[in-house]
Design an enzyme around this catalytic site. Structure first.
Site, short mmCIF file in Angstrom:
data_model
loop_
_atom_site.label_atom_id
_atom_site.label_comp_id
_atom_site.label_asym_id
_atom_site.label_seq_id
_atom_site.Cartn_x
_atom_site.Cartn_y
_atom_site.Cartn_z
N HIS A 69 55.06 29.68 56.59
CA HIS A 69 53.42 29.02 56.71
C HIS A 69 53.83 28.00 57.69
CE1 HIS A 69 52.66 29.78 52.13
NE2 HIS A 69 52.91 31.04 52.64
N THR B 188 46.03 24.16 47.61
CA THR B 188 46.31 24.55 49.02
C THR B 188 45.67 25.77 49.28
OG1 THR B 188 48.45 25.51 48.16
CG2 THR B 188 48.49 23.48 49.32
N GLU C 284 49.19 24.26 44.02
CA GLU C 284 48.96 25.73 44.65
C GLU C 284 47.39 26.06 44.89
OE1 GLU C 284 51.22 27.19 46.42
OE2 GLU C 284 53.31 26.80 45.51
N GLU D 217 53.02 21.58 55.20
CA GLU D 217 53.72 23.01 54.97
C GLU D 217 55.06 22.61 55.54
OE1 GLU D 217 53.12 25.51 53.33
OE2 GLU D 217 50.62 25.43 53.20
N HIS E 47 51.43 32.15 44.41
CA HIS E 47 52.36 31.11 43.76
C HIS E 47 51.51 30.28 42.68
CE1 HIS E 47 54.61 31.40 47.87
NE2 HIS E 47 55.10 32.14 47.06
N ASP F 125 49.31 33.79 50.26
CA ASP F 125 50.56 33.23 49.40
C ASP F 125 50.36 32.47 48.56
OD1 ASP F 125 52.14 35.17 50.81
OD2 ASP F 125 53.02 33.48 52.02
N GLU F 126 49.47 31.41 48.85
CA GLU F 126 49.34 30.17 47.62
C GLU F 126 48.76 30.61 46.55
OE1 GLU F 126 51.07 27.77 48.72
OE2 GLU F 126 50.59 27.21 50.82
N GLU G 218 57.23 29.92 51.39
CA GLU G 218 56.61 28.87 51.69
C GLU G 218 56.91 28.52 53.31
OE1 GLU G 218 54.25 26.96 50.57
OE2 GLU G 218 53.75 27.99 48.75
N TRP H 237 55.15 39.77 55.19
CA TRP H 237 54.59 39.50 56.50
C TRP H 237 55.52 38.27 57.09
CZ3 TRP H 237 53.50 34.30 57.88
CH2 TRP H 237 52.87 33.70 56.76
#
Length: 324
Positions: free
Chosen positions: A128, A181, A178, A87, A214, A210-211, A125, A44
């Site tokens: 974000h 977040t 991670e 971010e 990660h 995503d976090e 990252e 995305w």
């Protein structure tokens, strides 16, 4: 002295034989970490969630955002802005990763698996802050110039993760951060949905996902470190937790409020976005995730470290209860 001016003496705590541990893991990183990255063409991008400036309905779409956000409480925007600023300080985090002995990107375009991971992680990252920044700008709810000053102050101030250029400590720190977040963005998603902004909820949810991915990467790396060097790794875990995990935006400053991070944290605690209980839960989660209680064959210092981290979460909860 204002926190933004604090300087920490840099120490290198990695003897050559420990650096070799990380050199020996390069093939493992290629097979186990790089596979957790998403292909750029399939990932995305911020524009997927934002009004299309080339469309005839661009201004109507902006008005829809402003209508959706009109009734959202100011406290929520304090937290969302704090998360966005965190971010946006991404250059600091890439710099931090590139201080780690044995895992850094030595040329800026190194082809080692460690360097490829760091650049690709940074690239993921980077989306974000871009997305949150643009959404907040279009909402018309916040003072963007003040926010932009705060971002510039934060990047200029750097950060102190207390990792001492040591990738054992760095793996612990990133695993914790991670997950933190992931929790924070997940909670802002839930609140946005409660306030009626389903698009903002979706945005925060995608960032949280995503976090989480990660977090999976860094906890998996620490799994491997516990496998190949359990004594050093458990001592690094205890070392980092004794210092206390410092949030990446700890040095946040807007040119006026010397205690800006404390004020942001108090609102996040009040809204339940990120709390002392979450901190204790993360410690407990990582202890269980890495099977720290079951470690055997440790040195005397390793056993002390094991005992410390295994009993830390209950201590934090007791402190919180007594404090309240």
């Amino acid at each position: 002295m204002p926190r933004r001016h604090m300087h920490v003496q840099v120490t290198h705590s990695m003897p050559p034989q420990k650096i070799e541990v990380f050199k020996s893991l390069e093939n493992w990183v290629e097979e186990n970490l790089l596979s957790l990255l998403k292909p750029i063409d399939n990932n995305w991008q911020p524009q997927d969630f934002l009004p299309d400036p080339t469309s005839d309905g661009f201004y109507d779409q902006i008005q829809e955002i402003q209508e959706r956000t009109k009734e959202i409480p100011d406290d929520y925007f304090v937290v969302l802005v704090g998360d966005m600023i965190t971010e946006e300080a991404l250059p600091t985090y890439q710099t931090l990763l590139n201080t780690m002995d044995g895992t850094s990107d030595e040329t800026g375009a190194s082809l080692t698996p460690w360097a490829i991971w760091t650049r690709a992680w940074t690239a993921e990252e980077n989306r974000h802050g871009d997305l949150l920044n643009k959404y907040l700008y279009l909402s018309g709810k916040v003072d963007m110039r003040q926010i932009e000053k705060t971002i510039q102050y934060l990047i200029a101030s750097g950060m102190d993760s207390k990792s001492e250029n040591n990738p054992y400590l760095g793996a612990i720190y990133t695993s914790f951060q991670e997950r933190a977040t992931f929790i924070s963005h997940g909670n802002t998603a839930k609140l946005a949905k409660e306030y009626g902004d389903t698009e903002l909820a979706k945005i925060c949810g995608f960032i949280a996902a995503d976090e989480k991915r990660h977090e999976t990467a860094y906890t998996k790396l620490t799994d491997k470190l516990f496998e190949v060097d359990p004594d050093e790794t458990v001592r690094a875990f205890a070392n980092m937790m004794r210092k206390k995990i410092t949030m990446p935006a700890y040095l946040m400053y807007d040119g006026q409020d010397e205690n800006l991070f404390d004020h942001f944290s108090a609102v996040a605690q009040r809204l339940g976005v990120y709390t002392a209980s979450d901190y204790a839960d993360i410690v407990e989660f990582l202890v269980d995730r890495w099977n720290v209680k079951e470690l055997t064959g440790l040195s005397a210092d390793g056993r002390k470290a094991q005992d410390f981290v295994c009993n830390l979460a209950p201590k934090i909860r007791n402190w919180k209860r007594d404090f309240n």
